[in-house]
Enzyme design. Sequence first.
Site, mmCIF file in Angstrom:
data_model
loop_
_atom_site.group_PDB
_atom_site.id
_atom_site.type_symbol
_atom_site.label_atom_id
_atom_site.label_comp_id
_atom_site.label_asym_id
_atom_site.label_seq_id
_atom_site.Cartn_x
_atom_site.Cartn_y
_atom_site.Cartn_z
ATOM 1 N N GLU A 1 42.280 -2.413 39.048
ATOM 2 C CA GLU A 1 41.115 -3.244 39.355
ATOM 3 C C GLU A 1 40.012 -2.444 40.044
ATOM 4 O O GLU A 1 38.826 -2.674 39.791
ATOM 5 C CB GLU A 1 41.533 -4.445 40.216
ATOM 6 C CG GLU A 1 42.264 -5.528 39.440
ATOM 7 C CD GLU A 1 41.446 -6.070 38.282
ATOM 8 O OE1 GLU A 1 40.221 -6.214 38.422
ATOM 9 O OE2 GLU A 1 42.036 -6.351 37.230
ATOM 10 N N TYR B 1 36.135 -10.996 44.099
ATOM 11 C CA TYR B 1 36.657 -10.899 42.733
ATOM 12 C C TYR B 1 37.956 -10.090 42.689
ATOM 13 O O TYR B 1 38.965 -10.529 42.133
ATOM 14 C CB TYR B 1 35.632 -10.259 41.794
ATOM 15 C CG TYR B 1 36.300 -9.645 40.592
ATOM 16 C CD1 TYR B 1 36.833 -10.448 39.591
ATOM 17 C CD2 TYR B 1 36.488 -8.266 40.501
ATOM 18 C CE1 TYR B 1 37.507 -9.900 38.514
ATOM 19 C CE2 TYR B 1 37.161 -7.713 39.431
ATOM 20 C CZ TYR B 1 37.668 -8.536 38.438
ATOM 21 O OH TYR B 1 38.355 -7.983 37.384
ATOM 22 N N ASP C 1 33.998 -11.824 37.277
ATOM 23 C CA ASP C 1 33.347 -10.550 36.981
ATOM 24 C C ASP C 1 32.266 -10.805 35.935
ATOM 25 O O ASP C 1 31.981 -11.948 35.567
ATOM 26 C CB ASP C 1 34.363 -9.505 36.509
ATOM 27 C CG ASP C 1 34.891 -9.779 35.104
ATOM 28 O OD1 ASP C 1 34.734 -10.923 34.608
ATOM 29 O OD2 ASP C 1 35.459 -8.860 34.500
#
Length: 279
Positions: free
Chosen positions: A33, A116, A134
């Site tokens: 991520e 996020y 996102d």
Amino acid sequence: MIRRRLLAWYDANARELPWRGAGCTPYRVLVSELMLQQTQVATVVPYFQRFMAALPTIQHLAGADEQAILRLWQGLGYYTRARNLRLAAQTIAREHAGEVPRTVEALIKLPGIGRYTAGAVASMAYGVRAPVLDGNVVRLLCRLGAIKADPRHPAVQRTLWERAAGLVPPKRPGDFNSALMELGATICTPRRPNCPSCPLRSACGAFAAGLQERIPPVRMRAATPLVRRDVYVIRNRRGRFLIEQRPTAGRWAGLWQFITRERGAAPPLPTASPAPIAT
């Protein structure tokens, strides 16, 4: 209906990625991520594999030298992510007994982790019912709801977060969030979305109104400044090169380079024994 159709589509079409499926760990999700922030999947995959081979656990990452991590990251860009990832690993090792935190609240306190990323890691690694938002999800939700306003506006952002949270199912929240991002990345693309192949076409307000190419509105990009620099490749009699470390802030912070000066600035003065030097 949206949940069921999207998960069915994902089960049949999900890309095979090294941070998904059997063998996936919270650490691998965390690293992926951070790497995927502002970077496309195809670019990230080889960097991720190399990074995991060199630093397979949180403990390896927490104990690694910063320059070694930056070398593994070299070419991926946005090097602050690499520094934050190292700091996050050190915090996890020190404060969480080496285990990636399980809650959004704990994750968001780590360096480099925003709302996020915290939601993505919590849902994908631990099955927490947390939303993600996102760029791909923003575009998808704007089109589903036929939202014509600029998604960067705070009020629109709040609406999108609320809608994302309302969609996440109690079962398979990580797969659902992955499916949202996957659909945005591969079908509901910024230009020429592949609407005939979209499992959510019948629920899409933008498609019904014929506005899928105009939602969300095109963002006007600022002009890219042009900066000219002179690079000096200086080698001594033993064939060793003079290099310097960039400042700790700004572009390519902390990386090493040949002597570089803005065009028009005074060139470096030669010295009898230049330092630092590299082989």
